[in-house]
Motif scaffolding. Sequence first.
Motif, PDB file in Angstrom:
ATOM      1  N   ARG A 146     -22.825  14.430 -52.125  1.00  0.00           N
ATOM      2  CA  ARG A 146     -23.927  13.498 -51.939  1.00  0.00           C
ATOM      3  C   ARG A 146     -24.620  13.754 -50.604  1.00  0.00           C
ATOM      4  N   VAL A 147     -25.935  13.586 -50.613  1.00  0.00           N
ATOM      5  CA  VAL A 147     -26.747  13.663 -49.400  1.00  0.00           C
ATOM      6  C   VAL A 147     -27.029  12.235 -48.957  1.00  0.00           C
ATOM      7  N   TYR A 148     -26.932  11.982 -47.665  1.00  0.00           N
ATOM      8  CA  TYR A 148     -27.107  10.608 -47.179  1.00  0.00           C
ATOM      9  C   TYR A 148     -27.986  10.544 -45.938  1.00  0.00           C
ATOM     10  N   LEU A 149     -28.520   9.358 -45.684  1.00  0.00           N
ATOM     11  CA  LEU A 149     -29.164   9.012 -44.424  1.00  0.00           C
ATOM     12  C   LEU A 149     -28.253   8.018 -43.719  1.00  0.00           C
ATOM     13  N   ALA A 150     -27.895   8.297 -42.483  1.00  0.00           N
ATOM     14  CA  ALA A 150     -27.041   7.406 -41.701  1.00  0.00           C
ATOM     15  C   ALA A 150     -27.824   6.843 -40.524  1.00  0.00           C
ATOM     16  N   TRP A 151     -27.770   5.526 -40.350  1.00  0.00           N
ATOM     17  CA  TRP A 151     -28.541   4.828 -39.306  1.00  0.00           C
ATOM     18  C   TRP A 151     -27.581   4.303 -38.244  1.00  0.00           C
ATOM     19  N   PHE A 152     -27.889   4.600 -36.968  1.00  0.00           N
ATOM     20  CA  PHE A 152     -27.035   4.181 -35.858  1.00  0.00           C
ATOM     21  C   PHE A 152     -27.749   3.254 -34.881  1.00  0.00           C
ATOM     22  N   GLU A 174     -16.367   6.892 -40.692  1.00  0.00           N
ATOM     23  CA  GLU A 174     -15.802   7.733 -39.642  1.00  0.00           C
ATOM     24  C   GLU A 174     -16.821   8.013 -38.547  1.00  0.00           C
ATOM     25  N   GLN A 175     -18.079   8.143 -38.924  1.00  0.00           N
ATOM     26  CA  GLN A 175     -19.137   8.440 -37.953  1.00  0.00           C
ATOM     27  C   GLN A 175     -19.623   7.208 -37.208  1.00  0.00           C
ATOM     28  N   GLY A 176     -19.248   6.028 -37.684  1.00  0.00           N
ATOM     29  CA  GLY A 176     -19.741   4.809 -37.061  1.00  0.00           C
ATOM     30  C   GLY A 176     -21.153   4.470 -37.472  1.00  0.00           C
ATOM     31  N   ALA A 177     -21.553   4.858 -38.691  1.00  0.00           N
ATOM     32  CA  ALA A 177     -22.902   4.551 -39.174  1.00  0.00           C
ATOM     33  C   ALA A 177     -23.025   3.052 -39.413  1.00  0.00           C
ATOM     34  N   VAL A 178     -23.967   2.411 -38.740  1.00  0.00           N
ATOM     35  CA  VAL A 178     -24.154   0.970 -38.898  1.00  0.00           C
ATOM     36  C   VAL A 178     -24.712   0.665 -40.285  1.00  0.00           C
ATOM     37  N   ALA A 179     -25.592   1.526 -40.778  1.00  0.00           N
ATOM     38  CA  ALA A 179     -26.145   1.374 -42.118  1.00  0.00           C
ATOM     39  C   ALA A 179     -26.378   2.767 -42.690  1.00  0.00           C
ATOM     40  N   PHE A 180     -26.413   2.853 -44.022  1.00  0.00           N
ATOM     41  CA  PHE A 180     -26.672   4.154 -44.629  1.00  0.00           C
ATOM     42  C   PHE A 180     -27.211   3.958 -46.044  1.00  0.00           C
ATOM     43  N   GLY A 181     -27.784   5.029 -46.575  1.00  0.00           N
ATOM     44  CA  GLY A 181     -28.258   5.035 -47.952  1.00  0.00           C
ATOM     45  C   GLY A 181     -28.084   6.417 -48.544  1.00  0.00           C
ATOM     46  N   TRP A 182     -27.682   6.479 -49.819  1.00  0.00           N
ATOM     47  CA  TRP A 182     -27.559   7.759 -50.504  1.00  0.00           C
ATOM     48  C   TRP A 182     -28.947   8.266 -50.899  1.00  0.00           C
ATOM     49  N   LEU A 183     -29.116   9.576 -50.832  1.00  0.00           N
ATOM     50  CA  LEU A 183     -30.379  10.212 -51.212  1.00  0.00           C
ATOM     51  C   LEU A 183     -30.268  10.990 -52.515  1.00  0.00           C
ATOM     52  N   GLY A 184     -29.203  11.758 -52.679  1.00  0.00           N
ATOM     53  CA  GLY A 184     -29.083  12.592 -53.865  1.00  0.00           C
ATOM     54  C   GLY A 184     -27.652  13.008 -54.112  1.00  0.00           C
ATOM     55  N   GLN A 209     -30.279   2.171 -52.000  1.00  0.00           N
ATOM     56  CA  GLN A 209     -29.434   0.990 -51.875  1.00  0.00           C
ATOM     57  C   GLN A 209     -28.771   1.055 -50.512  1.00  0.00           C
ATOM     58  N   VAL A 210     -29.278   0.283 -49.572  1.00  0.00           N
ATOM     59  CA  VAL A 210     -28.788   0.349 -48.192  1.00  0.00           C
ATOM     60  C   VAL A 210     -27.483  -0.432 -48.065  1.00  0.00           C
ATOM     61  N   VAL A 211     -26.497   0.224 -47.470  1.00  0.00           N
ATOM     62  CA  VAL A 211     -25.197  -0.397 -47.203  1.00  0.00           C
ATOM     63  C   VAL A 211     -25.082  -0.631 -45.702  1.00  0.00           C
ATOM     64  N   ASP A 212     -24.655  -1.826 -45.302  1.00  0.00           N
ATOM     65  CA  ASP A 212     -24.546  -2.176 -43.882  1.00  0.00           C
ATOM     66  C   ASP A 212     -23.080  -2.346 -43.499  1.00  0.00           C
ATOM     67  N   HIS A 213     -22.684  -1.711 -42.381  1.00  0.00           N
ATOM     68  CA  HIS A 213     -21.296  -1.737 -41.932  1.00  0.00           C
ATOM     69  C   HIS A 213     -21.060  -2.625 -40.714  1.00  0.00           C
ATOM     70  N   ALA A 214     -22.065  -3.335 -40.247  1.00  0.00           N
ATOM     71  CA  ALA A 214     -21.904  -4.110 -39.015  1.00  0.00           C
ATOM     72  C   ALA A 214     -20.746  -5.097 -39.124  1.00  0.00           C
ATOM     73  N   GLY A 215     -20.593  -5.717 -40.293  1.00  0.00           N
ATOM     74  CA  GLY A 215     -19.499  -6.664 -40.484  1.00  0.00           C
ATOM     75  C   GLY A 215     -18.141  -5.999 -40.411  1.00  0.00           C
ATOM     76  N   GLU A 216     -18.004  -4.837 -41.089  1.00  0.00           N
ATOM     77  CA  GLU A 216     -16.732  -4.112 -41.041  1.00  0.00           C
ATOM     78  C   GLU A 216     -16.387  -3.671 -39.620  1.00  0.00           C
ATOM     79  N   PHE A 217     -17.387  -3.285 -38.852  1.00  0.00           N
ATOM     80  CA  PHE A 217     -17.147  -2.812 -37.499  1.00  0.00           C
ATOM     81  C   PHE A 217     -16.950  -3.945 -36.496  1.00  0.00           C
ATOM     82  N   GLY A 218     -17.380  -5.151 -36.836  1.00  0.00           N
ATOM     83  CA  GLY A 218     -17.285  -6.267 -35.893  1.00  0.00           C
ATOM     84  C   GLY A 218     -18.365  -6.236 -34.826  1.00  0.00           C
TER      85      GLY A 218
END
Length: 213
Positions: free
Chosen positions: A14-20, A41-51, A120-129
């Motif tokens: 999968r190709v992704y966009l990772a937002w920090f 693992e990268q600490g991406a605060v949010a991300f979305g799959w591209l392909g 479909q944007v996924v947000d990790h801020a909650g998981e990271f605290g």
Amino acid sequence: MAADTYVDDPRTYRVYLAWFGSGMVKVGITAEERGSARLLEQGAVAFGWLGRGPLMAARRCEELLRAALAVPDRIPYAAKRAVRARLPGVAERAAEVAALHARAVALPGWPESLQRLECQVVDHAGEFGLDGLPPASGVVTELVDQGVVSGRLVAAAGPDLHLEAGGGRGVLVLDARLMSGWDLAAVGPSEAEGVTVPVRDVPKEGGVQDLLF
């Protein structure tokens, strides 16, 4: 890891966009079977799959997006740490990922074997605290024999552990990768508030460059 030399890898990638942080977006690829583990693992605060598709098609798409959208394939951890305590809201970061996603999937030149995916944007801020995270006052630069690092864990993003240290030290960041090869032991009550390893102070005001070391 997708960066290996096994060009005949039969797995789907999968190709992704990772937002920090604002303006800090990277493009990358990961094996589909790993799910979002690479992004965590990268600490991406949010991300979305591209392909999704074969490895070589994913790699070609990654190169296309890097060149056409002027986004990197790597962002230094120091830069990520510098913005974690002042992130925009969930809606704003999702909108930034969605806007870049729209530009990416509209580009000509995508490999035919790579399937474009819906945003479909996924947000990790909650998981990271990260909600309400205070700015870091320092970063541990190395571990030393008999050194002590203690504090209350307030956030963990990628390898970075944000610790609320005692003694007025504020929040310190410990890169867990520094712990590789060390034998770790619990500290006694007399050491519970101590930090006796080298720490680089982070200026209260300053840019990302202050944290690059």
